[in-house]
Design a protein around this motif. Sequence first.
Motif, PDB file in Angstrom:
ATOM      1  N   UNK A   1      23.867-102.148  17.625  1.00  8.42           N
ATOM      2  CA  UNK A   1      22.648-100.984  18.102  1.00  8.42           C
ATOM      3  C   UNK A   1      21.684-101.334  17.347  1.00  8.42           C
ATOM      4  N   UNK A   2      21.459-101.188  16.076  1.00  9.26           N
ATOM      5  CA  UNK A   2      20.249-101.054  15.196  1.00  9.26           C
ATOM      6  C   UNK A   2      19.698 -99.770  14.900  1.00  9.26           C
ATOM      7  N   UNK A   3      18.493 -99.568  14.925  1.00  7.97           N
ATOM      8  CA  UNK A   3      18.073 -98.192  14.424  1.00  7.97           C
ATOM      9  C   UNK A   3      18.662 -96.854  14.845  1.00  7.97           C
TER      10      UNK A   3
ATOM     11  N   UNK B   1       6.586-105.732   9.880  1.00  8.52           N
ATOM     12  CA  UNK B   1       5.548-106.781   9.773  1.00  8.52           C
ATOM     13  C   UNK B   1       5.746-107.445  11.005  1.00  8.52           C
ATOM     14  N   UNK B   2       6.726-107.630  11.655  1.00  9.56           N
ATOM     15  CA  UNK B   2       6.891-108.584  12.718  1.00  9.56           C
ATOM     16  C   UNK B   2       6.457-107.739  14.205  1.00  9.56           C
ATOM     17  N   UNK B   3       6.653-106.370  13.968  1.00  7.41           N
ATOM     18  CA  UNK B   3       6.169-105.417  15.000  1.00  7.41           C
ATOM     19  C   UNK B   3       4.642-105.538  14.917  1.00  7.41           C
ATOM     20  N   UNK B   4       4.157-105.387  13.623  1.00 12.37           N
ATOM     21  CA  UNK B   4       2.585-105.451  13.851  1.00 12.37           C
ATOM     22  C   UNK B   4       2.087-106.777  14.357  1.00 12.37           C
ATOM     23  N   UNK B   5       2.719-108.078  14.065  1.00  7.70           N
ATOM     24  CA  UNK B   5       2.272-109.073  14.597  1.00  7.70           C
ATOM     25  C   UNK B   5       2.315-109.157  16.033  1.00  7.70           C
ATOM     26  N   UNK B   6       3.324-108.486  16.569  1.00  9.73           N
ATOM     27  CA  UNK B   6       3.605-108.680  18.046  1.00  9.73           C
ATOM     28  C   UNK B   6       2.607-107.473  18.647  1.00  9.73           C
ATOM     29  N   UNK B   7       1.851-106.616  17.735  1.00  7.73           N
ATOM     30  CA  UNK B   7       1.017-105.670  18.326  1.00  7.73           C
ATOM     31  C   UNK B   7       1.878-104.224  18.974  1.00  7.73           C
ATOM     32  N   UNK B   8       3.043-104.204  18.483  1.00  2.66           N
ATOM     33  CA  UNK B   8       3.967-103.126  18.851  1.00  2.66           C
ATOM     34  C   UNK B   8       4.170-102.190  17.793  1.00  2.66           C
ATOM     35  N   UNK B   9       3.525-101.918  16.830  1.00  2.00           N
ATOM     36  CA  UNK B   9       3.813-100.808  15.710  1.00  2.00           C
ATOM     37  C   UNK B   9       3.540 -99.608  16.310  1.00  2.00           C
ATOM     38  N   UNK B  10       4.760 -98.796  16.402  1.00  7.58           N
ATOM     39  CA  UNK B  10       4.843 -97.506  16.846  1.00  7.58           C
ATOM     40  C   UNK B  10       5.372 -97.552  18.261  1.00  7.58           C
ATOM     41  N   UNK B  11       5.217 -98.463  18.883  1.00  6.49           N
ATOM     42  CA  UNK B  11       5.494 -98.853  20.261  1.00  6.49           C
ATOM     43  C   UNK B  11       7.185 -98.802  20.426  1.00  6.49           C
ATOM     44  N   UNK B  12       7.723 -99.104  19.520  1.00  4.37           N
ATOM     45  CA  UNK B  12       9.360 -99.336  19.504  1.00  4.37           C
ATOM     46  C   UNK B  12       9.837 -99.266  18.031  1.00  4.37           C
ATOM     47  N   UNK B  13      10.828 -98.809  17.808  1.00  2.00           N
ATOM     48  CA  UNK B  13      11.362 -98.860  16.452  1.00  2.00           C
ATOM     49  C   UNK B  13      11.584-100.053  15.865  1.00  2.00           C
ATOM     50  N   UNK B  14      11.466-100.401  14.457  1.00  3.91           N
ATOM     51  CA  UNK B  14      12.066-101.833  13.828  1.00  3.91           C
ATOM     52  C   UNK B  14      13.423-101.956  14.261  1.00  3.91           C
TER      53      UNK B  14
END
Lengths: 441, 308
Positions: free
Chosen positions: A386-388, A364-377
């Motif tokens: 590290x994360x994902x 949801x946050x990535x979508x709000x930032x306009x970065x869906x698919x641009x970088x991983x959640x």
Amino acid sequence: MKLKKTVLLGAVIAGLLGSSMASANEEQFIGLPSYRVGPYAAGGSGLFGGWIDYMQLVNERDGGVNGVKLTWEECETEYNNARGVECYERMKKKGSTGNSVFQPVSTGITYSVLEKVAQDKIPMVTIGYGRTDAADGRVFPWVFPLITTYWSQASAIVNFMGQKEGGMDKLKGKKIGLLYHDSAYGKESHAIMDKLAAKHGFEVIKIAVAHPGNEQQSQWLQIRQAKPDYVVLWGWGVMNPTAIKAAAKTGFPREKLIGVWWSGAEEDTIPAGPAAKGFVAAGFNVAGANYPVVADIKKHVYGKNKGNMEDKTRVGSVYYNRGVVHGIITVEAIRKAQEKYGKGKALTGEQMRWGFENLNLDDARLKALGATGFMPALKITCADHEGPGKVKFQQWDGSQWKVITDWVDSDRPLVRGMIEESAAAYAKEKGIKPRDCSKES
Amino acid sequence: MQFFIEVLVGGLLSGVMYALVALGFVLIYKASGVFNFAQGAMVFFAALTFVGFQEVLPGWLGLEADSSVVFWLAFLLAFIAMIVLGIATERIVLRPLVNQPHITLFMATIGLTYVVEGLAQMTWGANVRGLDLGIVDEPIAWLMDNYEIGVSKFDLFAAGVAASLVALLALLFQYTKVGRALRAVADDHQAALSIGIPLQTIWRVVWAVAGFVALVAGMIWGARNGVQFALTFTALKALPVLILGGFTSVPGAIVGGLIIGASEKLAEVYVGPFVGGGIEGWFPYMLALAFLLVRPEGLFGEKHIDRV
């Protein structure tokens, strides 16, 4: 009496103005140890251009982060360790709260300041480089190798090969060449590839390329003789186009040459010309200018002639977008830390560390930032810095990168086990008592 | 055996590429006794200037980017830029240092390296560019089909260019007035001056010719690996070639290049696996070091005799 009233009124107005000025002047300083000249300037100019453009976007479009304007200063390292340390020292006291985060964009500089950042209480963020075992936040509270590490990447590459073969069991008996830069960076791949080879039953053929890697004839003759099913290109700089061209010369299919994220940019494929067509590379960010976040940069930053890139055609390239990812993560950590330490306030390094450690960039946050698919959640915790650990794979079609997979996972249990083992050994060597994450808030 | 031949031939052809860069060093050393540390930077500057002009000329002149006019005009302009660079070097760096110890001149060329590298990136930017000379870097089909030996067409082309350059330079040195003056200056600056040879003019000529060699080397290396900062590293490959061939010999640069190229490839393939690989970087230096112990002046270098 009248004079007294006037003085009082004047004092009140001055006070109000002063307070509003103080709020308006609240600034968050970010020191950027960039490399725009020297051997790796091509990548550096793209990455730092994207990063600065994103911060400019936040200032121009949003008025900063909750009113706190972002300020930055570049310090040229030329990708040189000594200069990187000099930049670190020069920038750490800058800004009202000092340099609140250090992102060296160099594994060598990372190692050089590893112990300093803990002493100075400045978080160090190393996205896609640096020390892999620093992902264990219990041992390395001040270091954040966010998104993915070299070991996760190697594992994801093997998983991608498994996908292509129709299952991980199909990798049994296969030969995988590992053409690596003969340096600490290149050898970072050895341990994980050996583990994965033992697990899945394939053979790893390790072939070193001496720096800078502008001659690879003998290596590719060895590859031709060994006839591997895939070759992983763990390269850097001129080694990458040279490898791609040599692969073409020896007739090795480019579709089976899989580059790491430091081998998969336009700077690696364009010099190789038509030979690069079909070449595949991993990436924790993708290329492309069609993402809303990049479109916003074009509109709000380049629309006002405030863009950082001299060559605007590079906006949306792999390195540029990687810089945007750096910008997003930095800004979101500021936003997160402000939730705890006060919106509209400049943060210290210590407060920023909390922001990174509690970063949660969900879909949801990535979508709000306009970065869906641009970088991983991305979700960071006290133990997991590290994360994902995911990457996408892109293929060069002769003129641009095309995304060919969704986010591909790494073998998390295996990689995390190695990280914890290595971090524990480091803690023992340095006499560090790992943090108890259940007591962290 | 086929594999051995392939490694050997590939190495010899790579050696010719190293010799191309080494030639530039030899020219300047012959004429002025200066080991020009900036030769690698000149290769980079020349190639970047060439592709830079290739990019801007179509816009300036309204021509197609791939037209031969653009190619040759870019070549000419890049050569002029190298001449200007050579003249500026002679005027600003070398002339004030006439009769200074060689080490002073050497140190000056180290400074020059950084200036030229910075100037190149400041003028044309740091982007990595491709360079297409129209010769594909793929094996000759006939050799591959009949003998399974991969010899690159591009490498053969580079060898042809190097051979032509050597022939041209040999003619220049042996049969022209400028060549004789060059040799005289190389033998003894002061003696040459005393018989009326203009030292400054000779230096300008030799730096311009070295600039031409750098341009050709830069274009060939650039076509192979892209035009990027790493072209400066080609100088590292030329150093052992010079030690082997001798700093003052044009044919020595070629023979040295062939020996270094072949031996480093054979060593990488047949010795490398036993020591962890990646030995190509340091093996030529080891070989050059061993050679220095036996023949310090190189294969074709002039023996230095001091009367005491």
